[in-house]
Enzyme design. Structure first.
Site, mmCIF file in Angstrom:
data_model
loop_
_atom_site.group_PDB
_atom_site.id
_atom_site.type_symbol
_atom_site.label_atom_id
_atom_site.label_comp_id
_atom_site.label_asym_id
_atom_site.label_seq_id
_atom_site.Cartn_x
_atom_site.Cartn_y
_atom_site.Cartn_z
ATOM 1 N N GLU A 84 -36.362 6.574 16.736
ATOM 2 C CA GLU A 84 -37.808 6.791 16.746
ATOM 3 C C GLU A 84 -38.169 7.250 15.347
ATOM 4 O OE1 GLU A 84 -40.988 8.069 16.382
ATOM 5 O OE2 GLU A 84 -40.751 9.721 17.809
ATOM 6 N N LYS B 178 -28.165 18.063 17.377
ATOM 7 C CA LYS B 178 -28.323 18.755 16.092
ATOM 8 C C LYS B 178 -29.816 18.920 15.796
ATOM 9 C CE LYS B 178 -28.859 17.696 11.889
ATOM 10 N NZ LYS B 178 -29.739 18.772 11.405
ATOM 11 N N GLU C 116 -45.916 6.803 4.988
ATOM 12 C CA GLU C 116 -46.166 7.992 5.785
ATOM 13 C C GLU C 116 -46.292 9.203 4.858
ATOM 14 O OE1 GLU C 116 -42.843 8.932 8.393
ATOM 15 O OE2 GLU C 116 -44.286 9.176 10.000
ATOM 16 N N CYS D 270 -45.423 11.826 13.825
ATOM 17 C CA CYS D 270 -45.022 10.449 13.535
ATOM 18 C C CYS D 270 -46.096 9.449 13.952
ATOM 19 C CB CYS D 270 -43.704 10.121 14.213
ATOM 20 S SG CYS D 270 -43.688 10.582 15.940
HETATM 21 P P1 NAI Z 1 -34.993 13.421 7.962
HETATM 22 O O1 NAI Z 1 -35.032 12.077 8.585
HETATM 23 O O2 NAI Z 1 -34.148 13.630 6.770
HETATM 24 O O3 NAI Z 1 -34.515 14.490 9.052
HETATM 25 C C1 NAI Z 1 -34.501 14.294 10.450
HETATM 26 C C2 NAI Z 1 -33.181 14.787 11.020
HETATM 27 O O4 NAI Z 1 -32.117 13.967 10.548
HETATM 28 C C3 NAI Z 1 -32.799 16.213 10.620
HETATM 29 O O5 NAI Z 1 -32.185 16.835 11.727
HETATM 30 C C4 NAI Z 1 -31.789 15.992 9.497
HETATM 31 O O6 NAI Z 1 -30.889 17.048 9.339
HETATM 32 C C5 NAI Z 1 -31.068 14.755 9.986
HETATM 33 N N1 NAI Z 1 -30.413 13.967 8.930
HETATM 34 C C6 NAI Z 1 -30.717 13.875 7.620
HETATM 35 N N2 NAI Z 1 -29.885 13.013 6.996
HETATM 36 C C7 NAI Z 1 -29.039 12.537 7.932
HETATM 37 C C8 NAI Z 1 -27.973 11.599 7.917
HETATM 38 N N3 NAI Z 1 -27.619 10.957 6.814
HETATM 39 N N4 NAI Z 1 -27.333 11.325 9.075
HETATM 40 C C9 NAI Z 1 -27.710 11.935 10.223
HETATM 41 N N5 NAI Z 1 -28.698 12.839 10.291
HETATM 42 C C10 NAI Z 1 -29.374 13.134 9.174
HETATM 43 O O7 NAI Z 1 -36.477 13.857 7.665
HETATM 44 P P2 NAI Z 1 -36.974 14.937 6.572
HETATM 45 O O8 NAI Z 1 -36.243 14.793 5.281
HETATM 46 O O9 NAI Z 1 -36.906 16.244 7.214
HETATM 47 O O10 NAI Z 1 -38.465 14.460 6.331
HETATM 48 C C11 NAI Z 1 -38.762 13.474 5.368
HETATM 49 C C12 NAI Z 1 -39.855 12.571 5.847
HETATM 50 O O11 NAI Z 1 -39.432 11.899 7.025
HETATM 51 C C13 NAI Z 1 -41.141 13.257 6.247
HETATM 52 O O12 NAI Z 1 -41.958 13.495 5.175
HETATM 53 C C14 NAI Z 1 -41.717 12.254 7.193
HETATM 54 O O13 NAI Z 1 -42.405 11.263 6.488
HETATM 55 C C15 NAI Z 1 -40.528 11.649 7.871
HETATM 56 N N6 NAI Z 1 -40.251 12.256 9.180
HETATM 57 C C16 NAI Z 1 -40.596 11.564 10.278
HETATM 58 C C17 NAI Z 1 -40.428 12.125 11.525
HETATM 59 C C18 NAI Z 1 -40.811 11.408 12.758
HETATM 60 O O14 NAI Z 1 -41.009 12.044 13.766
HETATM 61 N N7 NAI Z 1 -40.901 10.120 12.752
HETATM 62 C C19 NAI Z 1 -39.906 13.471 11.696
HETATM 63 C C20 NAI Z 1 -39.489 14.088 10.458
HETATM 64 C C21 NAI Z 1 -39.694 13.491 9.272
#
Ligand code: NAI
Length: 794
Positions: A266, A192, A397, A300
């Protein structure tokens, strides 16, 4: 402007990348995309679509299907149906498919780069020169692993159907990090993509078709968090691999606790960027451009915390400001742009909010005078100085182009500040003194350390975090281990659920020929025997009901004392591997000397024959891990840059162990010895059926030069002690061996601090079979890989 005028000002002219191929691709699809399931495109069952935007101008790019639980179910079924055939292919055939995907990525690299930039907002320079070449590199590298799989992992099987959820910051690169190792090891995939950036994953689905990949091996289901949640909860999924926020990582840990789904996470980071006074400051400043302004800081492992030695702080800040003033911010398709657009309005709002809070908490904010484009989501490069280490901008972050600067005086203070975070993903160390740099690198709690460089990645060099940055690695040999399981383990039987604690079971009449009570043991904490805080004891009975003795009833205070003692004994990790081996050999020697008396006592709990085997094999098992202590070492990678990457097998730290009820001595040694051999300190809860083994164990350790606190023993009810171990923030890892309910509880209770948990999944392990109960599989879980990148050359 005439050429002569341009020559005088040396201003950059616009150098836009032509998006026409990408636009034509979108148009060919009618700017509307379905789901890629079982090798074909299909509409979502809900009939719903959402828009994906170009964040550089806010324009709509395409409508994308909102996958629901029904679509996830169809995709998981397709992946399952494809699994048997895909697994059964020869490694060479699978290698050819991965090789074909690598070639196709290269063949379509420009289209993929432009699409990525349009959907995500990152500068084309980055998507063209970094993201897409690394995507191809991952498929090439893993084509190699597919080819070698049977030779290198003869005893392993793929997990099966893997659910993968990726974020928006490196859309196609994260897809490659997930899909390449999964396919190479014979898994099939439901992936996804993130809702902000689904387009390159859909383009990749077309490449799968072009490569004639068997239908169902790769399925792409677009949608939002609820689609991800449906994938996580689907009972047909054997493993979840997730990259994204720590918050969602926690939700996934919790949602999968009661299942047997393997999990790799991760998550975020707040990575330190440490500059010593003897560093080449100009190089360190140039490194920062990649460290925090690369991909608008939405990385990240971004070097978002600048730690400067006080003596050079002023000079460094002034150089950073100069460099920031020459960063070019603007439309990301312009080839001469350094900083593009923020991925979405909500992310921009979040950055603005956090920066405002940092300023309110006392930080000084500096931004260069730049004119931001009128449309789209942009945030200027930002420097926050005078940041207090506890401020939100030093701890959380931000995921934006914002650097938080702090000072330190000594290397010790630098390490303390660097490790003063719940995260542990990456770090950079800048010093011209290689001794200082490597000394500091060894002490940083992070999965990656870049010495005099930053943000370098390669498929051969694993990437992943310590602590709340998650667990598991992506890339390298260690990355493959996330997608395979020992064959015997996958097919092992499930342990019967425990009804009542075995210690209170009375099945037969006592045997009057031996005296009932002959000893009372104590707890063993910090190298000393200790009475339990509760003041209570447990009666220990044999299976036929005979009272064998009494063991202390440990409680949460005893566990806390043991954790404190284990933390204080961290010098054990710094002892040389040779020294640790010597201590282990000494343990084996002392067990051999007491063989008869220990066998005799143990026999009353487990019978003569088993007791003899436990002690005999126990001696051998200790020998094995003494042998491994100086042999399970790391590797030196040779990534395609002028760098070496030193992959070190570091201990996890302080680890709690819930020992199995069965095989009280051999089960204990099989779990505790690999941990000790690798330099961990341990708090073990010995077998609940026969906790009296504790008395024999501490006599063994006391006479074998084991440093106090390296191993601590707390007897009692596993279900009660487990909770304190799982929730304790100072325990880095938890090994829990028991029935299904116990291991599910261990996983659920460790959600808060995202502790690494390793369990038997409630399955039977034959502790008497060294093929199952001993070796690399245990050592791999007793360690975590830290990669230290060191450049060479002038
Ligand atoms: P997120 O963690 O919500 O999204 C990442 C992925 O998880 C997306 O594909 C999303 O659709 C999916 N997702 C969301 N809720 C889920 C659930 N309950 N169960 C399974 N999958 C789910 O990240 P978001 O909201 O896009 O970004 C928020 C913050 O997260 C950013 O500001 C940043 O600080 C952090 N982040 C960190 C990343 C990393 O590479 N470590 C990447 C993206 C965001």
């Amino acid at each position: 402007m005439s050429i002569a005028e341009k020559f005088l000002t040396m201003e950059y002219g616009p150098a836009p990348e032509d998006p026409k191929e990408a636009t034509a691709w979108l148009e060919r699809h009618g700017r509307r995309f379905g789901l890629f399931i079982g090798g074909a495109w299909q509409p979502p069952t809900s009939g719903e679509y959402f828009d994906t935007l170009d964040p550089s101008n806010g324009e709509n790019l395409a409508a994308v299907a909102q996958g629901g639980a029904g679509d996830i179910d169809a995709a998981v079924r397709a992946a399952r149906a494809a699994s048997t055939e895909w697994k059964a292919l020869t490694p060479h055939t699978r290698a050819r498919y991965l090789y074909a995907l690598a070639r196709l990525v290269q063949k379509h690299s420009r289209l993929l780069a432009v699409l990525e930039t349009m959907d995500n907002g990152k500068p084309i320079r980055e998507s063209r020169d970094i993201d897409i070449p690394l995507v191809a590199r991952h498929f090439y590298y893993h084509a190699g692993w597919a080819q070698l799989f049977e030779h290198e992992f003869p005893e392993y099987e793929p997990c099966g159907v893997v659910g993968q959820i990726i974020p928006w910051n490196f859309p196609l690169l994260m897809l490659a990090w997930k899909i390449a190792p999964a396919l190479a090891t014979g898994n099939t995939v439901v992936l996804k993509p993130a809702e902000f950036t689904p387009l390159t994953a859909l383009a990749f689905a077309e490449l799968c078709q072009e490569a004639d990949l068997p239908a169902g091996v790769v399925n792409i289901v677009t949608g939002d968090g609820s689609t991800g949640e449906a994938l996580v909860k689907h009972p047909g999924v054997d493993k979840i691999a997730f990259t994204g926020s720590t918050e969602v990582g926690r939700a996934i840990r919790s949602a999968t606790a009661a299942s047997h789904k393997r999990l790799s996470l991760e998550l975020g980071g707040k990575s330190p960027y440490i500059v010593f006074e003897d560093a080449d400051l100009d190089s360190a400043v140039e490194g920062l451009v990649d460290g925090i302004w690369f991909n608008q800081g939405q990385v990240c492992c971004a070097g978002s915390r600048l730690l400067m030695q006080e003596s050079i702080a002023e000079t460094l800040i002034s150089k950073i400001r100069d460099r920031m003033s020459s960063l070019r911010i603007g439309p990301p398709l312009d080839k001469a742009i350094d900083i593009g657009a923020i991925v979405a309005r909500v992310q921009l709002d979040r950055i603005q909010r956090m920066v405002a809070q940092g300023i309110a908490e006392g930080a000084t904010c500096w931004q260069p005078q730049v004119v931001l484009p009128a449309r789209g989501f942009y945030f200027p490069p930002t420097l926050l100085s005078n940041v207090h280490p506890t401020s939100i901008v030093a701890q959380q972050e931000i995921f934006g182009p914002v650097l938080a600067a702090m000072t330190f005086r000594t290397p010790k203070e630098a390490v303390e500040l660097a490790n003063n975070t719940a995260y542990g993903l990456a770090s950079s160390v800048w010093s011209e003194n290689i001794n200082v740099a490597l000394y500091v690198a060894a002490q940083l709690k992070a999965g990656v350390v870049w010495v005099n460089c930053t943000n370098l990645f390669d498929a051969a060099t694993g990437f992943g975090g310590y602590r709340e940055s998650g667990y598991g690695r992506e890339g390298g040999r260690e990355g493959l281990l996330e997608y395979v399981e020992p064959r015997w383990f996958k097919h092992a039987e499930t342990l019967p659920a425990a009804n009542a604690p075995a210690t209170t079971q009375v099945e037969e009449k006592p045997d009057a020929s031996t005296p009932a009570i002959d000893r009372t043991v104590k707890l063993y904490i910090g190298g000393k025997q200790a009475r339990p805080d509760s003041g209570y004891s447990l009666e220990v009975r044999s299976p036929n009901g005979r009272l064998l003795g009494e063991a202390p009833l440990g409680n949460r205070k005893d566990i806390r004392n043991a954790v404190e003692a284990a933390r204080k004994a961290e010098a054990w990790a710094k002892a040389t591997a040779h020294n640790r081996a010597q201590v282990l050999y000494y343990c084996a020697e002392n067990l051999a000397q007491r063989e008869d008396e220990i066998t005799h006592r143990l026999a009353r709990a487990v019978g003569e024959k088993e007791a003899e085997a436990e002690v005999e094999l126990g001696i051998e098992r200790i020998f094995s891990y003494a042998a491994w202590a100086d042999k399970f070492d790391g590797a030196v990678h040779n990534p395609p840059f002028r760098n070496i990457a030193i992959a070190m097998n570091e201990p996890i730290g302080t680890v709690g162990v819930i020992c199995p009820k069965e095989a009280p001595l051999l089960g204990f040694l099989s779990l505790v010895m690999p941990l000790l051999a690798m330099g961990n300190t341990v708090i073990a809860v010995p077998s609940e059926s026969y906790p009296l083994i504790t008395g024999d164990l501490y006599q063994l350790f006391d006479t074998s030069d084991m440093p106090g606190g390296a191993i601590n023993l707390v007897t009692g009810y596993a279900s009660q002690l487990l909770k304190t171990l799982a929730e304790h923030d100072d325990v880095d890892g938890l090994w829990c061996y028991g029935d299904e309910a116990t291991v599910a509880a261990a996983k659920a209770m460790s959600t808060g601090n995202l502790k690494q948990v390793w369990t038997n999944e409630g399955r039977v392990i034959d502790w008497f079979n060294s093929k199952q109960a001993e070796g690399r599989w245990f050592l791999e879980h007793a360690t975590q890989v830290k990669n230290i990148w060191v450049p060479y050359g002038e």
